[in-house]
Design an enzyme around this catalytic site. Structure first.
Site, PDB file in Angstrom:
ATOM      1  N   HIS A 101     133.122  54.396  87.191  1.00  0.00           N
ATOM      2  CA  HIS A 101     133.798  54.478  88.496  1.00  0.00           C
ATOM      3  C   HIS A 101     133.362  53.392  89.474  1.00  0.00           C
ATOM      4  CE1 HIS A 101     130.277  56.953  89.896  1.00  0.00           C
ATOM      5  NE2 HIS A 101     130.566  56.345  91.033  1.00  0.00           N
TER       6      HIS A 101
ATOM      7  N   GLN B 216      59.282   7.074   1.487  1.00  0.00           N
ATOM      8  CA  GLN B 216      60.318   6.531   0.609  1.00  0.00           C
ATOM      9  C   GLN B 216      61.589   7.313   0.892  1.00  0.00           C
ATOM     10  OE1 GLN B 216      60.289   4.576  -2.784  1.00  0.00           O
ATOM     11  NE2 GLN B 216      58.958   3.392  -1.443  1.00  0.00           N
TER      12      GLN B 216
ATOM     13  N   GLY C 144      37.093 -14.367   1.375  1.00  0.00           N
ATOM     14  CA  GLY C 144      38.203 -13.777   2.144  1.00  0.00           C
ATOM     15  C   GLY C 144      39.248 -13.138   1.254  1.00  0.00           C
TER      16      GLY C 144
ATOM     17  N   ASP D 273       2.234   1.269   5.335  1.00  0.00           N
ATOM     18  CA  ASP D 273       2.809  -0.063   5.181  1.00  0.00           C
ATOM     19  C   ASP D 273       4.160   0.108   4.503  1.00  0.00           C
ATOM     20  OD1 ASP D 273       0.365  -0.747   6.128  1.00  0.00           O
ATOM     21  OD2 ASP D 273      -0.362  -1.644   4.223  1.00  0.00           O
TER      22      ASP D 273
ATOM     23  N   ASP E 296     132.963  58.779  82.501  1.00  0.00           N
ATOM     24  CA  ASP E 296     132.488  57.849  83.536  1.00  0.00           C
ATOM     25  C   ASP E 296     131.343  56.999  82.970  1.00  0.00           C
ATOM     26  OD1 ASP E 296     132.114  56.546  85.874  1.00  0.00           O
ATOM     27  OD2 ASP E 296     131.234  58.261  86.957  1.00  0.00           O
TER      28      ASP E 296
ATOM     29  N   SER F  99     124.985  55.947  91.951  1.00  0.00           N
ATOM     30  CA  SER F  99     125.933  55.990  90.829  1.00  0.00           C
ATOM     31  C   SER F  99     125.673  54.883  89.817  1.00  0.00           C
ATOM     32  CB  SER F  99     127.363  55.828  91.341  1.00  0.00           C
ATOM     33  OG  SER F  99     127.855  57.076  91.706  1.00  0.00           O
TER      34      SER F  99
ATOM     35  N   ASN G 127      42.282 -11.498  -3.439  1.00  0.00           N
ATOM     36  CA  ASN G 127      40.918 -11.787  -2.999  1.00  0.00           C
ATOM     37  C   ASN G 127      40.561 -13.218  -3.364  1.00  0.00           C
ATOM     38  OD1 ASN G 127      38.281 -11.049  -2.036  1.00  0.00           O
ATOM     39  ND2 ASN G 127      37.655 -11.262  -4.190  1.00  0.00           N
TER      40      ASN G 127
ATOM     41  N   ASP H  50      59.722   7.588  11.385  1.00  0.00           N
ATOM     42  CA  ASP H  50      60.732   6.538  11.456  1.00  0.00           C
ATOM     43  C   ASP H  50      61.787   6.962  12.474  1.00  0.00           C
ATOM     44  OD1 ASP H  50      59.225   5.472   9.468  1.00  0.00           O
ATOM     45  OD2 ASP H  50      60.578   6.068   7.835  1.00  0.00           O
TER      46      ASP H  50
ATOM     47  N   ILE I  21      32.894 -10.738  -1.222  1.00  0.00           N
ATOM     48  CA  ILE I  21      33.336  -9.349  -1.056  1.00  0.00           C
ATOM     49  C   ILE I  21      34.756  -9.271  -1.571  1.00  0.00           C
ATOM     50  CG2 ILE I  21      33.875  -7.513   0.614  1.00  0.00           C
ATOM     51  CD1 ILE I  21      31.039  -8.135   0.857  1.00  0.00           C
TER      52      ILE I  21
ATOM     53  N   GLU J 267       0.848  -1.205   0.000  1.00  0.00           N
ATOM     54  CA  GLU J 267       0.000   0.000   0.000  1.00  0.00           C
ATOM     55  C   GLU J 267       0.882   1.254   0.000  1.00  0.00           C
ATOM     56  OE1 GLU J 267      -3.447   2.124   2.772  1.00  0.00           O
ATOM     57  OE2 GLU J 267      -1.908   0.899   3.713  1.00  0.00           O
TER      58      GLU J 267
ATOM     59  N   GLU K 299      37.628  -7.722  -0.751  1.00  0.00           N
ATOM     60  CA  GLU K 299      38.223  -6.872   0.290  1.00  0.00           C
ATOM     61  C   GLU K 299      39.370  -6.030  -0.266  1.00  0.00           C
ATOM     62  OE1 GLU K 299      37.767 -10.147   0.627  1.00  0.00           O
ATOM     63  OE2 GLU K 299      36.713 -10.566   2.491  1.00  0.00           O
TER      64      GLU K 299
HETATM   65  N1  ARG Z   1     129.558  58.967  93.336  1.00  0.00           N
HETATM   66  C1  ARG Z   1     128.332  58.669  93.976  1.00  0.00           C
HETATM   67  C2  ARG Z   1     128.058  57.157  94.008  1.00  0.00           C
HETATM   68  O1  ARG Z   1     128.960  56.377  93.712  1.00  0.00           O
HETATM   69  C3  ARG Z   1     127.254  59.404  93.407  1.00  0.00           C
HETATM   70  C4  ARG Z   1     127.176  60.787  94.050  1.00  0.00           C
HETATM   71  C5  ARG Z   1     126.180  61.584  93.466  1.00  0.00           C
HETATM   72  N2  ARG Z   1     126.135  62.788  94.242  1.00  0.00           N
HETATM   73  C6  ARG Z   1     125.340  63.814  94.067  1.00  0.00           C
HETATM   74  N3  ARG Z   1     125.349  64.823  94.891  1.00  0.00           N
HETATM   75  N4  ARG Z   1     124.570  63.898  93.071  1.00  0.00           N
HETATM   76  O2  ARG Z   1     126.998  56.718  94.417  1.00  0.00           O
END
Ligand code: ARG
Length: 688
Positions: free
Chosen positions: A479, A281, A158, A75, A530, A627, A154, A240, A139, A67, A141
């Site tokens: 001295h 290639q 298969g 249908d 001295d 002295s 083919n 690659d 088929i 139909e 393929e």
């Molecule tokens: N001749 C002295 C002594 O042998 C020192 C005297 C120093 N005196 C002074 N009047 N400065 O020790």
């Protein structure tokens, strides 16, 4: 209106008859119910056709009489296959004058199809329905999808892939690759190329190459000629891929058209893999490899010198090992120093040198400095030592810094010489800050006020003083030796009831000024010249109450102006004719010589010469027992220093006015030359 009724009616009626027929043969037929008598209302028929794998289905309608309705909504027949729902089919291909716009044949590529036929609740007239048959069709393929990388064959039901000569079908049964794996190269040199090089290499291949040469050797790789591998190295070679692996070293992925460089030496085992994808290639690559014996490094031992000198050393090479200057070769096994050793480059690329070390030479502890200190952390080559002196009593003369040299000697860091510095006594320092006081009319000294002050006692018991002018020399009056050539000397004293830690300072010799004559000449006392020097047997250790006074510098002969104050000190007689127990001191000015000339002397007037200084104040004077003691002045150039300008010499028996002092400034040359003359050679070495 009509349509509306139809919808309502269909809702009221029973559900349509429904059934599914399954068809499995290579061919078959399907027709609508009651064909060709005409189909009933409310039909729902379906067929599921399934053919074996590798086949498709061809469905041909021989007869269609359904139909007709707009869009075949009432249908219809419908075909579903290959995931496609074909348009609804209705109308007739057999009634005259009716146009039929649907195909009468349907094909599938898949092995399955569903056909459904639906009729609604009413038909305006009788329709015969449809008849169709199906057959399984082959088929192709190969045409449909080209599943093979090389050739596609083919067959009914298969297909089969096959390869060009030289290739084999890979496990997936579709792609062709080459047999490029499993090759192991064991010779010392060789060539490896991509398959077919320089013709394009095979696609879909996983190639593995291996170079494996004798242990103790190393592989050197080089890319030769053209390099042409599909892919872009800048994006990481996605097509690659060439890779080189050797132990922990990995090179690549390589691709593109620039030959890569694999630098250096690889181990004795090298793996090369080359994986290609399904297309492209390209020419490929060529690797030339060679090998060398494993090399030994050029730095064998720290601080060593090796002979012969080469850029690289190979297995079995040997070298003579020495140490750099400043270092000595040491044989660890034999625990001894050796001058050189022969070492070999071993198979594993190492030297058999671990039995030796280059040890820095050791200068040992630096020479000790008398009255000084050493300051060093280490005594080996390049170490440094800094000398210092015991301040403030000694000062360093010379350079302080010494380095341990290559020759294992401590040398002056600036001059390179071996000469040591010296710790020289510092003169003229004392704790006395200007305090006025009056020995005869004086006051008590405190320790450190006159650290140079010495006490002299002759073997005949005569008392006198002296001044330390270095750590070994004493200045005093000539001295004092008039009656005896031996004196006992004490230093570091203030209070005579106490003992000094030094005890007696034994004298070595006394040198009396050569021009000094015994004081009485023609009845006239003559104290000209001295002055005397005493050399001590040993150097004294300087400390706060035992330190030298300074001698006048150049120009010392010219005296400060009259009136200039200086200090006199000693344990001589005091006002009440008693000898002092505590060191006394007083400040007295230089006065005109006339004051001394005009003093009252008991006997004949003594001789006055320019080698004398007259000093004193009424009531303040030196006296018997003083002295030889010093008359010191503050050094105007350096006010913390004190200079000895006079030596207590003589004066009127009755002390308390003016006294006469030896003019030290006139004798500086004599003092210095005398001291030099008698300098000890061996003490110069300053060895303790
Ligand atoms: N001749 C002295 C002594 O042998 C020192 C005297 C120093 N005196 C002074 N009047 N400065 O020790």
């Amino acid at each position: 209106m009509y349509e509306h009724t139809k919808v309502i009616l269909s809702l009221l009626l029973l559900p349509p008859v429904s059934c599914t027929i399954s068809l499995k043969g290579l061919q078959g037929q399907l027709t609508s119910l009651d064909y060709p008598q005409g189909y009933a209302n409310d039909l729902q028929q379906s067929w599921e056709i399934e053919v074996p794998r590798g086949y498709g289905i061809k469905l041909s309608f021989t007869h269609i009489d359904i139909e007709p309705s707009p869009d075949c909504a009432y249908d219809h027949v419908q075909i579903f296959c290959d995931e496609i729902l074909h348009p609804l089919i209705c109308g007739s291909n057999s009634r005259e004058g009716k146009q039929f716009q649907f195909p009468q044949e349907y094909y599938t590529t898949g092995k399955w199809m569903r056909v459904t036929f639906v009729s609604d609740f009413s038909n305006e007239e009788r329709y015969t329905g449809f008849a169709a048959y199906y057959t399984a069709v082959d088929i192709n393929e190969c045409e449909e999808e080209d599943p093979c990388s090389h050739y596609c064959n083919n067959y009914i039901g298969g297909f089969h892939c096959s390869c060009r000569p030289g290739y084999f079908l890979q496990e997936n049964q579709r792609t062709c690759g080459v047999n490029c794996s499993g090759e192991v190269l064991t010779s010392f040199k060789g060539v490896i190329t991509s398959p077919n090089y320089p013709k394009p290499y095979a696609e879909n291949s996983q190639c593995q190459y291996r170079i494996q040469i004798e242990q103790g050797f190393e592989v050197i790789l080089e890319f030769a000629e053209d390099f042409d591998v599909e892919g872009d190295p800048s994006i990481g070679c996605t097509s690659d891929v060439l890779k080189v692996t050797s132990g922990a070293k990995k090179y690549g992925p390589f691709c593109g058209d620039q030959a890569p460089v694999v630098k250096g030496h690889l181990s004795n085992v090298v793996e090369i893999t080359f994986d290609t994808d399904g297309h492209g290639q390209k020419k490929g690559w060529k690797i030339i490899y060679r090998s060398t014996a494993k090399q030994c490094s050029t730095d064998i031992l720290e601080h060593s010198i090796i002979q012969p000198k080469k850029v690289e050393y190979d297995y079995k090479d040997s070298v003579q090992l020495h140490c750099e200057s400043g270092f000595e070769l040491y044989d660890i096994q034999r625990s001894e120093h050796i001058s050189s050793a022969l070492v070999h480059c071993q198979k594993d690329g190492s030297w058999n040198s671990n039995l030796y070390i280059c040890m820095p030479v050791d200068c040992g502890p630096p020479t000790k400095l008398m009255n000084g200190h050493e300051n060093f952390i280490s005594t080996v080559y390049t170490s440094q030592n800094q000398y210092s002196c015991e301040e403030p009593y000694y000062k360093l003369e010379g350079n302080a810094v010494f380095n341990c040299s290559e020759e294992a000697e401590w040398i002056d860091a600036t001059s390179g010489q071996l000469t040591l510095p010296k710790c020289k006594p510092v003169c003229g320092n004392c704790l006395l800050s200007s305090k006025t006081g009056r020995i005869f009319g004086g006051q008590q000294a405190k320790p450190g006020y006159f650290p140079w002050q010495l006490r002299l006692v002759t073997t005949r018991g005569e008392m006198g003083g002296g001044a330390l002018i270095s750590d070994r020399w004493v200045l005093t009056a000539a001295h004092l030796f008039d009656n005896s050539l031996q004196v006992e000397i004490h230093g570091g004293l203030v209070d005579l009831r106490r003992r000094s830690p030094e005890g007696e300072l034994p004298m070595e010799l006394a040198i009396i000024h050569p021009s000094y004559r015994k004081q009485v000449e023609d009845g006239q006392p003559n104290f000209n010249h001295d002055i005397a020097l005493i050399k001590l047997r040993e150097k004294v250790k300087l400390r706060s109450n035992l330190a030298p006074v300074c001698l006048p510098g150049p120009g010392g002969a010219s005296l400060p102006d009259d009136g200039t104050l200086g200090y006199i000190s000693g344990w001589g007689r005091m006002e009440k004719r008693k000898l002092a127990v505590i060191l006394q001191y007083a400040e007295v000015p230089i006065v005109s010589m006339d004051e001394c000339k005009n003093s009252n002397y008991d006997g004949p007037k003594p001789v006055f010469t320019p080698n004398m200084i007259c000093a004193g104040l009424p009531g303040v004077d030196s006296c018997q027992g003083d002295s030889g003691g010093p008359y010191v002045f503050i050094d105007l150039q350096n006010p913390s220093r004190h200079v000895v300008r006079g030596i207590v010499s003589f004066g009127p028996q009755e002390c308390g006015n003016y006294g006469v002092y030896t003019h030290v400034g006139n004798y500086v040359d004599w003092i210095e030359t005398t001291m030099k003359e008698h300098e000890d050679r061996e003490t110069d070495l300053e060895v303790i």
